[in-house]
Design a protein around this motif. Sequence first.
Motif, PDB file in Angstrom:
ATOM      1  N   ASP A  75       0.840  -1.196   0.000  1.00 53.13           N
ATOM      2  CA  ASP A  75       0.000   0.000   0.000  1.00 53.13           C
ATOM      3  C   ASP A  75       0.879   1.251   0.000  1.00 53.13           C
ATOM      4  OD1 ASP A  75      -1.910   1.972   0.449  1.00 53.13           O
ATOM      5  OD2 ASP A  75      -1.979   1.588   2.616  1.00 53.13           O
ATOM      6  N   ALA A  76       0.843   2.007  -1.096  1.00 56.33           N
ATOM      7  CA  ALA A  76       1.721   3.180  -1.187  1.00 56.33           C
ATOM      8  C   ALA A  76       1.069   4.440  -0.625  1.00 56.33           C
ATOM      9  CB  ALA A  76       2.131   3.415  -2.645  1.00 56.33           C
ATOM     10  N   ASN A  77      -0.257   4.548  -0.708  1.00 53.82           N
ATOM     11  CA  ASN A  77      -0.855   5.823  -0.297  1.00 53.82           C
ATOM     12  C   ASN A  77      -1.459   5.797   1.102  1.00 53.82           C
ATOM     13  OD1 ASN A  77      -3.138   4.361  -0.698  1.00 53.82           O
ATOM     14  ND2 ASN A  77      -4.098   5.748  -2.163  1.00 53.82           N
ATOM     15  N   ASP A 102      -3.842   4.095   2.650  1.00 51.84           N
ATOM     16  CA  ASP A 102      -5.262   3.933   2.991  1.00 51.84           C
ATOM     17  C   ASP A 102      -5.581   2.499   3.430  1.00 51.84           C
ATOM     18  OD1 ASP A 102      -5.093   2.559   0.628  1.00 51.84           O
ATOM     19  OD2 ASP A 102      -6.742   3.612  -0.370  1.00 51.84           O
ATOM     20  N   ILE A 130      -5.053  -0.275   1.740  1.00 49.69           N
ATOM     21  CA  ILE A 130      -5.324  -1.195   0.630  1.00 49.69           C
ATOM     22  C   ILE A 130      -4.130  -1.163  -0.327  1.00 49.69           C
ATOM     23  CG2 ILE A 130      -6.911  -1.717  -1.272  1.00 49.69           C
ATOM     24  CD1 ILE A 130      -9.003   0.016   0.233  1.00 49.69           C
ATOM     25  N   GLY A 131      -3.644  -2.301  -0.682  1.00 53.38           N
ATOM     26  CA  GLY A 131      -2.532  -2.356  -1.630  1.00 53.38           C
ATOM     27  C   GLY A 131      -2.929  -1.686  -2.934  1.00 53.38           C
ATOM     28  N   ASP A 132      -1.946  -1.141  -3.646  1.00 47.70           N
ATOM     29  CA  ASP A 132      -2.271  -0.412  -4.876  1.00 47.70           C
ATOM     30  C   ASP A 132      -1.148  -0.580  -5.909  1.00 47.70           C
ATOM     31  OD1 ASP A 132      -0.302   1.416  -3.830  1.00 47.70           O
ATOM     32  OD2 ASP A 132      -1.906   2.256  -2.594  1.00 47.70           O
ATOM     33  N   ARG A 181      -9.748   1.968  -5.753  1.00 48.62           N
ATOM     34  CA  ARG A 181      -8.972   1.671  -4.538  1.00 48.62           C
ATOM     35  C   ARG A 181      -7.536   1.262  -4.880  1.00 48.62           C
ATOM     36  NH1 ARG A 181     -12.586  -2.927  -2.147  1.00 48.62           N
ATOM     37  NH2 ARG A 181     -12.584  -3.361  -4.381  1.00 48.62           N
TER      38      ARG A 181
HETATM   39 CA    CA Z   1      -3.609   2.130  -1.127  1.00 50.66          CA
END
Ligand code: CA
Length: 563
Positions: free
Chosen positions: A22-24, A26, A28-30, A75
């Motif tokens: 998860d970079a941002n 939140d 959730i992986g992205d 997401r």
């Molecule tokens: Ca994320």
Amino acid sequence: MIDDLWYKNGVFYCLSVGTYMDANGDGIGDFKGLLRRLDYLHGLGVTAIWLMPFQPSPGKDDGYDISDYYGVDPRYGTLGDFVEFTHGCQQRGIRVIIDLVVNHTSDAHPWFRDARSSPDSRHRDWYVWANKRPASASKGMVFPGVQKSTWTHDKEAKAWFFHRFYDFQPDLNTSNPYVQAEILKIMGFWIQLGVSGFRMDAVPFVISTKGAKVRTPVEQYDMLRTLREFLQWRQGNAIILAEANVLPETDMEYFGKDGDRMHMMFNFHVNQNLFYAMASADSRPLAKALKATKPRPASAQWGLFLRNHDELDLGRLTKVQQAVVFKNFAPDKNMQLYDRGIRRRLAPMLGGDRRRLELAYSLMCTLPGTPVIRYGDEIGMGDNLDLPERNCARTPMQWSTEPHAGFTESEKPCSPVIDEGPYGYEHINVAQQRRDPNSMLNWTERIIRMRKEVPEIGWGDFRVIATRDPAVLVIRYDWRNNSVLFVHNLDEKPREVSFSVGVAGDDGKHLINLLSEKHSEAHDRGKHSLMLEAYGYRWYRVGGLDYLLKRTDIDGVNANHPE
Ligand code: CA
Ligand code: NOJ
């Protein structure tokens, strides 16, 4: 046959973007996070990533319920992020295949919403309807125990709709030419964005006849050729890897007798027999399964896996065999699922025993096909049996000892990170294993490197070599004037075996160990005798290490095999 079909001698790695990185922040992986981990995957040596569904979805079946085939779920990022990802893979020489989930849509898909709105709607015939509850409604459920029927009444439509899977996954009417055209369009779209092919979901169901009047569904195999033709016209080296858990006698229908249908299929038959072999220390049913799935066109390939994101389906084994596997690998009811399978991850199934894990991976890497690794298995990740159904084995990747395993900075990850017991991230994580030369991670990296240097497995012909001991599997591959040989002891006790390599001339006298200095020389009668430790395995090159000099351009030249 040209020998650069990339999928014939690769190592695949399957992951889902939502649980990888998860970079941002939140939770959730992205795609941005995944992009930042590409050098990890490059270092591991995998040649292709199989990306699980990432399109917009209500997420009731981990993305296998798609509500828009032409987008990225917000997401996980944007289409822009997706292309950065495929580009990043291309830069590193890693291919990407994505899931093609077209047996059904989500019930939130605009097609279904339109279809249910009126019998005259444009999309009505894109789905499978009945006015009365069909007699077969309580048959053919894929998730017994959880799924109650295969037909559900829809109030708005005032009709029943067919769903092979959960009731929020209405089946597409795949015989409808408009639906067929749309499937090709979906493939064309993602090909254009940089993917090298598709893992096609639930293929036997996609090509089956569907409907209230269909008593025995019939597979329309020609559809497979149409898909392939289109794909290869758009991009010559793109592939389809079919999820088709079918009987060996049907395999050729999927591959196509002339190799004109699916490029790859998962070998479910070998998968189940492999687990039985490990549970019973009896290699004979596995050898039988290898022979049963041997026939395939030269350009086709098996995908070989140990565990994936679903339950380990044991439906092909006899009841007695199933009981042996359950007893050894999933003794508690809570570890089992859908009356036929095991929902655990590999490491806990094997008691975290490093010797057994290596044996399992060594087998996966040396049986005929292309190995497919599940993310996290390279570090021996565990499961969380408190999570429902198959979610127990879909927890976030464990990167480090930082909070939430370095997967996210959020307080609340989308799925809880495993944080207790022997498989908690403080004990099992990438950062620590990277620094430890003897870690599972570094072992996996070495075995992948060696696997790629043995194209005989991906390309060659194989035979199982007789020993008197059912606990030991010996298999030899021949390709372009070279042979390799693999030995696996499935038993918890040491075993002594002797066997003939079976190649003529002097080559068979020398077995050069590829993983250690323990080479083997044949004794007087030309046989090799090995003392194998418990769960021991050996990778040998027959004759010597000058195989590149000996390699011929075509098969059969200078071949000194007696057969
Ligand atoms: Ca994320
Ligand atoms: C097979 C997938 O692997 C599984 O996860 C999914 O639930 C079903 N197909 C339905 O798409």
